[in-house]
Design a protein around this motif. Structure first.
Motif: not given
Length: 87
Positions: A18-34
């Motif tokens: 559940e924590l892994l799914a939560w982390a994957r669903a988070q969007r950041l204000a900008a996109e990192p290189l990776r």
């Protein structure tokens, strides 16, 4: 310069997926290189993001999960890339 931000959390017992799914669903204000997601025993989740930025640049980070999803506060580290030569 490349900066890596590391975000590590330990899920409440049995809630690692559940924590892994939560982390994957988070969007950041900008996109990192990776962005990379890793998991480890004891329901730990690690997220590493790489940015083309100076070390002290303010960068978007994953937040603390709300509620009872984690056992403790999130750990965060910041690193800068160095060349791979041995001195």
């Amino acid at each position: 310069m490349t900066v890596a931000l590391m975000w590590e959390a330990r899920a409440a017992e049995g809630r690692g997926a559940e924590l892994l799914a939560w982390a994957r669903a988070q969007r950041l204000a900008a996109e990192p290189l990776r962005r990379e997601f890793l998991r480890a025993p004891q329901d730990r989740v690690l997220v590493i993001t790489w940015w083309d930025a100076d070390y002290d640049t303010e960068l978007p980070e994953l937040p603390e999960p709300e509620g009872e999803l984690v056992m403790r506060a999130v750990h965060r580290w910041r690193f800068e890339s160095v060349d791979g030569t041995v001195e």
